[in-house]
Design a protein around this motif. Structure first.
Motif, short mmCIF file in Angstrom:
data_model
loop_
_atom_site.label_atom_id
_atom_site.label_comp_id
_atom_site.label_asym_id
_atom_site.label_seq_id
_atom_site.Cartn_x
_atom_site.Cartn_y
_atom_site.Cartn_z
N MET A 1 22.41 49.45 12.22
CA MET A 1 23.84 49.40 12.05
C MET A 1 24.21 49.38 10.57
O MET A 1 25.14 50.05 10.16
N PHE A 2 23.47 48.62 9.76
CA PHE A 2 23.76 48.58 8.33
C PHE A 2 23.46 49.91 7.66
O PHE A 2 24.16 50.30 6.73
N LYS A 3 22.45 50.62 8.15
CA LYS A 3 22.10 51.91 7.56
C LYS A 3 23.22 52.91 7.77
O LYS A 3 23.54 53.69 6.88
N GLN A 4 23.84 52.90 8.94
CA GLN A 4 24.94 53.82 9.20
C GLN A 4 26.13 53.49 8.32
O GLN A 4 26.81 54.39 7.81
N LYS A 5 26.39 52.22 8.14
CA LYS A 5 27.51 51.80 7.30
C LYS A 5 27.26 52.20 5.85
O LYS A 5 28.15 52.69 5.17
N ASN A 6 26.02 52.01 5.39
CA ASN A 6 25.67 52.39 4.02
C ASN A 6 25.81 53.90 3.83
O ASN A 6 26.26 54.35 2.78
N LYS A 7 25.40 54.68 4.83
CA LYS A 7 25.53 56.13 4.74
C LYS A 7 26.99 56.54 4.67
O LYS A 7 27.37 57.41 3.90
N ALA A 8 27.82 55.89 5.47
CA ALA A 8 29.25 56.21 5.47
C ALA A 8 29.87 55.89 4.12
O ALA A 8 30.67 56.67 3.60
N VAL A 9 29.50 54.78 3.53
CA VAL A 9 30.02 54.40 2.22
C VAL A 9 29.55 55.40 1.17
O VAL A 9 30.32 55.82 0.30
N VAL B 1 28.69 58.56 1.61
CA VAL B 1 29.38 59.84 1.83
C VAL B 1 30.80 59.76 1.29
O VAL B 1 31.29 60.69 0.64
N ALA B 2 31.49 58.67 1.55
CA ALA B 2 32.85 58.50 1.05
C ALA B 2 32.89 58.48 -0.47
O ALA B 2 33.75 59.10 -1.09
N ALA B 3 31.94 57.79 -1.07
CA ALA B 3 31.88 57.73 -2.53
C ALA B 3 31.60 59.10 -3.13
O ALA B 3 32.21 59.48 -4.14
N MET B 4 30.71 59.85 -2.52
CA MET B 4 30.40 61.20 -3.01
C MET B 4 31.63 62.10 -2.90
O MET B 4 31.92 62.88 -3.80
N GLY B 5 32.35 61.97 -1.80
CA GLY B 5 33.56 62.77 -1.62
C GLY B 5 34.60 62.46 -2.68
O GLY B 5 35.22 63.37 -3.24
N MET B 6 34.80 61.19 -2.96
CA MET B 6 35.76 60.80 -3.98
C MET B 6 35.34 61.29 -5.36
O MET B 6 36.17 61.75 -6.15
#
Length: 60
Positions: A1-9, A11-16
């Motif tokens: 669960m933490f790995k998915q959350k870290n990946k989402a963060v 991806v969001a940071a890369m997009g920004m």
């Protein structure tokens, strides 16, 4: 669960980051005007310095 959350963060940071870099590539009218003002101020400063040098030379 933490790995998915870290990946989402991540991806969001890369997009920004990508959006921020894309916005920096184009130079708008304000940036162009700012550069022209900087050039004018620098040129005026050089002319004032040259005039001061002439005054000092004449005073000797």
């Amino acid at each position: 669960m933490f790995k998915q959350k870290n990946k989402a963060v991540a991806v969001a940071a890369m997009g920004m980051l990508m959006l921020a870099l894309a916005g920096c590539q184009k130079e708008g009218p304000a940036e162009k005007a700012g550069k022209e003002i900087d050039k004018a101020v620098s040129s005026a400063g050089d002319q004032i310095q040259a005039a001061g040098d002439k005054i000092q030379s004449a005073a000797k």
